[in-house]
Design a protein around this motif. Sequence first.
Motif, PDB file in Angstrom:
ATOM      1  N   LEU A  44      67.861   3.811  24.776  1.00  0.00           N
ATOM      2  CA  LEU A  44      68.786   3.031  25.949  1.00  0.00           C
ATOM      3  C   LEU A  44      68.929   4.359  27.020  1.00  0.00           C
ATOM      4  O   LEU A  44      68.911   5.381  26.885  1.00  0.00           O
ATOM      5  CB  LEU A  44      70.305   2.613  25.399  1.00  0.00           C
ATOM      6  N   ALA A  45      69.323   3.778  28.186  1.00  0.00           N
ATOM      7  CA  ALA A  45      69.543   4.740  29.425  1.00  0.00           C
ATOM      8  C   ALA A  45      71.160   4.374  29.678  1.00  0.00           C
ATOM      9  O   ALA A  45      71.426   3.450  30.117  1.00  0.00           O
ATOM     10  CB  ALA A  45      68.533   4.208  30.508  1.00  0.00           C
ATOM     11  N   ARG A  46      71.754   5.779  30.173  1.00  0.00           N
ATOM     12  CA  ARG A  46      73.087   5.624  30.781  1.00  0.00           C
ATOM     13  C   ARG A  46      73.028   4.994  32.049  1.00  0.00           C
ATOM     14  O   ARG A  46      71.980   5.294  32.868  1.00  0.00           O
ATOM     15  CB  ARG A  46      73.507   7.134  30.671  1.00  0.00           C
ATOM     16  N   THR A 101      72.109  -5.351  32.988  1.00  0.00           N
ATOM     17  CA  THR A 101      73.271  -5.384  32.187  1.00  0.00           C
ATOM     18  C   THR A 101      73.420  -4.313  31.240  1.00  0.00           C
ATOM     19  O   THR A 101      72.756  -3.663  30.606  1.00  0.00           O
ATOM     20  CB  THR A 101      72.999  -6.803  31.153  1.00  0.00           C
ATOM     21  N   TYR A 102      74.798  -3.716  31.211  1.00  0.00           N
ATOM     22  CA  TYR A 102      75.457  -2.837  30.590  1.00  0.00           C
ATOM     23  C   TYR A 102      76.403  -2.880  29.504  1.00  0.00           C
ATOM     24  O   TYR A 102      76.907  -3.881  29.765  1.00  0.00           O
ATOM     25  CB  TYR A 102      75.859  -1.495  31.736  1.00  0.00           C
ATOM     26  N   ALA A 116      82.371   4.560  24.641  1.00  0.00           N
ATOM     27  CA  ALA A 116      83.344   5.647  24.809  1.00  0.00           C
ATOM     28  C   ALA A 116      82.419   6.859  25.967  1.00  0.00           C
ATOM     29  O   ALA A 116      83.255   7.561  26.769  1.00  0.00           O
ATOM     30  CB  ALA A 116      83.913   6.147  23.721  1.00  0.00           C
ATOM     31  N   ASP A 117      81.251   6.584  25.470  1.00  0.00           N
ATOM     32  CA  ASP A 117      80.398   7.941  26.181  1.00  0.00           C
ATOM     33  C   ASP A 117      79.439   7.379  27.363  1.00  0.00           C
ATOM     34  O   ASP A 117      78.533   7.692  27.815  1.00  0.00           O
ATOM     35  CB  ASP A 117      79.364   8.495  25.339  1.00  0.00           C
ATOM     36  N   GLY A 118      79.942   6.227  27.930  1.00  0.00           N
ATOM     37  CA  GLY A 118      79.427   5.604  29.201  1.00  0.00           C
ATOM     38  C   GLY A 118      78.957   4.306  28.943  1.00  0.00           C
ATOM     39  O   GLY A 118      79.211   3.577  27.910  1.00  0.00           O
ATOM     40  N   GLN A 119      78.347   3.797  30.092  1.00  0.00           N
ATOM     41  CA  GLN A 119      77.743   2.351  30.312  1.00  0.00           C
ATOM     42  C   GLN A 119      76.218   2.376  30.004  1.00  0.00           C
ATOM     43  O   GLN A 119      75.470   3.466  30.631  1.00  0.00           O
ATOM     44  CB  GLN A 119      78.069   1.676  31.275  1.00  0.00           C
ATOM     45  N   TRP A 120      75.789   1.701  29.080  1.00  0.00           N
ATOM     46  CA  TRP A 120      74.155   1.906  28.601  1.00  0.00           C
ATOM     47  C   TRP A 120      73.575   0.544  28.856  1.00  0.00           C
ATOM     48  O   TRP A 120      73.924  -0.642  28.626  1.00  0.00           O
ATOM     49  CB  TRP A 120      74.056   2.201  27.053  1.00  0.00           C
ATOM     50  N   SER A 121      72.268   0.580  29.467  1.00  0.00           N
ATOM     51  CA  SER A 121      71.265  -0.309  29.290  1.00  0.00           C
ATOM     52  C   SER A 121      69.969  -0.308  28.395  1.00  0.00           C
ATOM     53  O   SER A 121      69.632   0.811  28.365  1.00  0.00           O
ATOM     54  CB  SER A 121      70.782  -0.510  30.563  1.00  0.00           C
ATOM     55  N   GLY A 122      69.733  -1.248  27.725  1.00  0.00           N
ATOM     56  CA  GLY A 122      68.523  -1.191  26.819  1.00  0.00           C
ATOM     57  C   GLY A 122      67.178  -0.968  27.521  1.00  0.00           C
ATOM     58  O   GLY A 122      67.047  -1.446  28.724  1.00  0.00           O
ATOM     59  N   CYS A 123      66.186  -0.512  26.912  1.00  0.00           N
ATOM     60  CA  CYS A 123      65.060   0.200  27.649  1.00  0.00           C
ATOM     61  C   CYS A 123      63.953  -0.667  27.003  1.00  0.00           C
ATOM     62  O   CYS A 123      62.317  -0.626  27.349  1.00  0.00           O
ATOM     63  CB  CYS A 123      64.687   1.727  27.377  1.00  0.00           C
ATOM     64  N   GLY A 152      65.685   7.020  34.012  1.00  0.00           N
ATOM     65  CA  GLY A 152      66.320   5.681  34.305  1.00  0.00           C
ATOM     66  C   GLY A 152      65.456   4.528  34.250  1.00  0.00           C
ATOM     67  O   GLY A 152      65.912   3.406  34.140  1.00  0.00           O
ATOM     68  N   LEU A 153      64.316   4.648  34.603  1.00  0.00           N
ATOM     69  CA  LEU A 153      63.181   3.775  34.996  1.00  0.00           C
ATOM     70  C   LEU A 153      62.717   2.898  33.712  1.00  0.00           C
ATOM     71  O   LEU A 153      62.175   1.860  33.974  1.00  0.00           O
ATOM     72  CB  LEU A 153      62.025   4.384  35.723  1.00  0.00           C
ATOM     73  N   ALA A 154      63.258   3.617  32.577  1.00  0.00           N
ATOM     74  CA  ALA A 154      62.749   3.205  31.310  1.00  0.00           C
ATOM     75  C   ALA A 154      63.460   1.607  30.926  1.00  0.00           C
ATOM     76  O   ALA A 154      63.244   0.939  30.067  1.00  0.00           O
ATOM     77  CB  ALA A 154      63.017   4.091  30.278  1.00  0.00           C
ATOM     78  N   ALA A 155      64.649   1.504  31.760  1.00  0.00           N
ATOM     79  CA  ALA A 155      65.607   0.467  31.395  1.00  0.00           C
ATOM     80  C   ALA A 155      65.026  -0.649  32.517  1.00  0.00           C
ATOM     81  O   ALA A 155      65.914  -1.668  32.548  1.00  0.00           O
ATOM     82  CB  ALA A 155      67.012   0.882  31.790  1.00  0.00           C
TER      83      ALA A 155
END
Length: 249
Positions: free
Chosen positions: A126-128, A142-143, A147-154, A226-229
């Motif tokens: 996943l990517a922050r 979609t994020y 607690a450690d941020g917002q993440w998007s699936g890759c 981040g392009l992985a997402a």
Amino acid sequence: MTAALVLAGTRPGGDPFAEALGVPHKALIELDGKPLLARVVGALREAGIERVGVSCDDGPVADLASALGAEVLLAGRGPSASVGLALQALGTPLVVTTSDHALLEPQWVRELIGKRGPDADVSVMLARRDVVEQAMPETRRTYLRFADGQWSGCNLFYLQTPAAVKAIDTWAMVEADRKRPWKIAARLGPGTLISMLLGRLTLQEGLDRLGKRIGISAQLIAASDGLAAVDVDKQADLEVVRELLAHRR
């Protein structure tokens, strides 16, 4: 030896986005004169994976997969079912990705495999949000908030051991509720739901609790790029990706 699976099943009723572009499936959309499926299979091969399976229905996608030297595998009723069938055919370890991963790079695949822990049954990349927006500010994803941020699936998974098969039913549940993470947390018990709603649950902690519930070890692999997402799931995605490739040229 690590194998790879590319998910390229057909949605019930077809894909309006692909049909609007005059192709029967997203995997056949062309970027720089090359179908998306060819780009994905090529990236997997450059990452050192020789055995590649493509989960799809009979027709032009299967024909292209065969022409690319990939194994054509029967698609199940949904991604999770397709992965289950692929595990029977290809075994583990198995990298899983999707045919619309237009920007897939070999180094992301190597990162997914290389950073996993020796005891992990399943690893998920996943990517922050800050990493995604730094790489491509124009993209809209979609994020999931933790607690450690917002993440998007890759759309990159590594099924390292045979125990990964235990995750298939849970995968189906996540498919159904992927845009409603609170529902996923609720299925793990009130403590997990409260921790998530109060912003006290990190993504890895969430994976730990999910893994314990189904009897596996699940690991987060944070994408360095981040392009992985970024995938191509709608017209806006396609335009942004085309602009990026044009800029690179």
